[in-house]
Design a protein around this motif. Structure first.
Motif, short mmCIF file in Angstrom:
data_model
loop_
_atom_site.label_atom_id
_atom_site.label_comp_id
_atom_site.label_asym_id
_atom_site.label_seq_id
_atom_site.Cartn_x
_atom_site.Cartn_y
_atom_site.Cartn_z
N SER A 1 0.87 -1.18 -0.04
CA SER A 1 -0.09 -0.04 -0.15
C SER A 1 0.92 1.29 -0.08
O SER A 1 0.30 2.30 -0.71
CB SER A 1 -0.86 0.21 1.13
N ASP B 1 -5.58 -1.36 -5.11
CA ASP B 1 -4.98 -1.89 -3.80
C ASP B 1 -5.79 -3.02 -3.26
O ASP B 1 -6.92 -2.74 -2.44
CB ASP B 1 -4.68 -0.82 -3.08
N GLU B 2 -5.67 -4.29 -3.42
CA GLU B 2 -6.58 -5.20 -2.91
C GLU B 2 -8.16 -4.96 -3.25
O GLU B 2 -8.97 -5.09 -2.26
CB GLU B 2 -6.24 -5.54 -1.44
N GLY C 1 -4.63 -0.09 5.30
CA GLY C 1 -4.93 -0.32 3.87
C GLY C 1 -3.97 -1.37 3.25
O GLY C 1 -2.90 -1.37 3.05
MG MG Z 1 -2.01 -2.82 2.33
#
Ligand code: MG
Ligand code: ATP
Lengths: 265, 269
Positions: A55, A172-173, B269
């Motif tokens: 991230s 991101d994911e 995140g």
């Molecule tokens: Mg992450």
């Protein structure tokens, strides 16, 4: 020109509770010198254990963090020197959907498209198409976001990113926590936009099949460093002993020291 | 040309978003408005505690304080709170990643704050007007409104400073905002002449734009001072605004750069 060019990018963070007037703790190294390039139109995967820096890397590319050292360029624009130019080209989908929870999907998307200076009615039209394509029930668009499931919220987040037709899409994911059908919807949609718009995509994920399916090349990150970078097929063959990308990932990201020595050699 | 349209739409989007939020939190809005109105009335009632001919003027004096404080505190709070709100919702990264100038975003926030502050104050004004018989024969209302309008400029500047802390830390930011607001309330002579304050505090009073605003509005409403005689104060307030607004924007941009370096916007995140 490369879509992304990273040269020896480094990022450290001060841990929580450490103050400028009283330093007590060691800095945390999130990225320890990463270099790579991504071609225009490529889908580039980032795989790595929790806390490995995925991230952080995506935030650096999306101008939400400034690197301590090194250079990040997006289509030739330096993210530190010309963030405005970079911002015109990108959008990002994070693991958390990040919306005004009391507002409806429609209101949130109106806000998002307005921030990018889009015409509201045209943006609404496009949002509806995207959400329909992603399988979001039509009546949901006016309900407060907090009444939606995680997967539904994530679909709205994807719509928010695609509304602005980004040249570079940072995911991101995007499918973490989605049910198998929603995940497939999202994956198919990613394939579709790649085919039609030649959008460059960065995708971080914990799902090996997803990486295998969507990515042209995959980097495996660990402790803030890329420890391998190749096509999914080559990675699986080289490190997975023929047992697929997951075996390669486990071998590369585990504490297997013999392998690390081998890599250094 | 395209840039200008983009920035205009972006500012409108911020304003629109905030009004959408009001709709969704309507229950709270009504509660706040009710509390504000009642609070202003209780303060006005203090003016009736001493019998005598000056009663009406005392109620007017206190009501002006209540109304102005209502407007200026809402203004300050809305501007500084906007960033805090985005942090709580987690949307801050998305708002700050948009390809618009930060000034545009903040302009939207401030424009909204002014309109919202006026509406909230109007509700209190209606309550006061219905509850008390205020002696307004001598009042110069255009003068009072002119001062009010001018005072919103420096207060927006202060609000921008207030928005800095929430950008760096959600909780500390909320705390800092409350403290700043409390200090302004204490020193600005909202409900009393600042001459009753201890000397050292009076020195601080002259730093607050609210002090000048209140003096001038009271001159207009209680003593009928006209626009001409209020002009020096109006110009002074505008000058303070011309200093505070750019300074606030500059400080905000420095703080934002720090936030991006230190990873303060969001970490998970
Ligand atoms: Mg992450
Ligand atoms: N803003 C921040 N402030 C302080 N530390 C941070 C910040 N962002 C990341 N870190 C730290 O940097 C390291 C890398 O974090 P990052 O979020 O990039 O990992 P990740 O690979 O995305 O993990 P996950 O798979 O859990 O999402 C972690 O140790 C994390 O605690």
């Amino acid at each position: 020109m490369y879509a992304i060019e990273c040269l020896d990018v480094q990022k450290q963070f001060r841990p929580e509770g450490d103050h400028p007037w009283r330093r007590r703790k060691e800095k945390v190294t999130a990225l320890a010198g990463i270099s790579f390039t991504v071609e225009e139109g490529e889908c580039f995967g980032i795989l790595g254990p929790n806390g490995s820096g995925k991230s952080t890397l995506i935030r650096l590319i999306s101008t939400l963090l400034v690197p301590d050292a090194g250079v990040v360029r997006v289509f030739g624009h330096d993210v530190t020197k010309a963030p405005h130019e970079v911002r015109r080209l990108i959008h990002r989908v994070s693991v958390e959907a990040s919306f005004f929870k009391k507002l409806s999907a429609q209101e949130n998307l109106d806000y998002a498209s307005g921030l990018y200076g889009l015409d509201r009615m045209a943006a609404r039209q496009r949002a509806q198409e995207i959400l329909l394509r992603l399988g979001l029930p039509k009546d949901k668009i006016r309900a407060p976001l907090e009444e939606m499931s995680r997967g539904q919220q994530q679909k709205v987040a994807i719509a928010r990113a695609l509304l602005t037709s980004p040249t570079l899409l940072l995911l991101d994911e995007p499918t973490t926590g989605l049910d198998p059908r929603s995940r497939r919807d999202v994956q198919e949609f990613i394939e579709e936009i790649r085919a039609t718009d030649r959008t460059t995509i960065i995708l971080s994920t914990h799902d090996m099949q997803e990486a295998q399916r969507l990515c042209d090349r995959v980097a495996i990150i660990r402790g803030g460093q890329f420890i391998a970078l190749d096509t999914p097929t080559n990675l699986a063959a080289r490190y997975g002993g023929g047992n697929g990308l997951e075996a390669a990932f486990l071998a590369l990201s585990g504490e297997d020291l013999s392998l690390e020595e081998e890599l250094e050699a | 040309m395209i840039t200008l349209r983009t920035e205009r739409r972006a500012a409108a989007a911020v304003i629109y978003r905030n009004f959408s939020l009001i709709r969704r939190y309507l229950g709270w809005e009504l509660v706040f408005a009710f509390y504000n109105a009642v609070n202003a009335l209780t303060i006005g009632l203090i003016g009736l505690t001493q019998p005598g001919p000056g009663q009406g003027m005392r109620v007017l004096y206190l009501s002006i304080g209540a109304l102005l404080w209502n407007f200026l505190s809402v203004l300050f709070f809305e501007v500084s709170n906007s960033v805090m709100w985005e942090r709580w919702e987690g949307t801050i990264e998305y708002s700050f990643m948009a390809p618009i100038r930060r000034v545009t975003y903040l302009f939207g926030v401030c424009a909204y704050a002014i309109v919202y502050g006026l509406v909230r104050t109007l509700i209190v004004l209606v309550a006061i007007a219905l509850f008390f018989h205020l002696p307004l024969a001598q009042a110069d209302l255009p003068g009072a409104l002119l001062v009010l309008a001018a005072s919103s400029v420096p207060f927006i500047g202060l609000g921008l400073f207030g928005a800095i802390m929430p950008m760096l830390s959600a909780e500390r930011g909320a705390q800092a905002t409350q403290v700043i607001q409390g200090v302004i309330l204490l020193v600005s002579g909202i409900y009393y002449p600042i001459s009753v304050l201890p000397h050292w505090l009076q020195a601080v009073s002259w730093l607050s734009p609210a002090t000048y605003t209140l003096n001038a509005v009271r001159d207009a409403a209680l003593r009928g001072a006209g626009v001409a005689s209020l002009l020096p104060t109006v110009l002074g307030l505008l000058a303070a605004g011309a200093l505070l607004v750019p300074a606030g924007l500059y400080a905000f941009s420095i703080a934002e750069r720090y936030a991006l370096r230190a990873g303060k916007l969001k970490r998970n995140g």
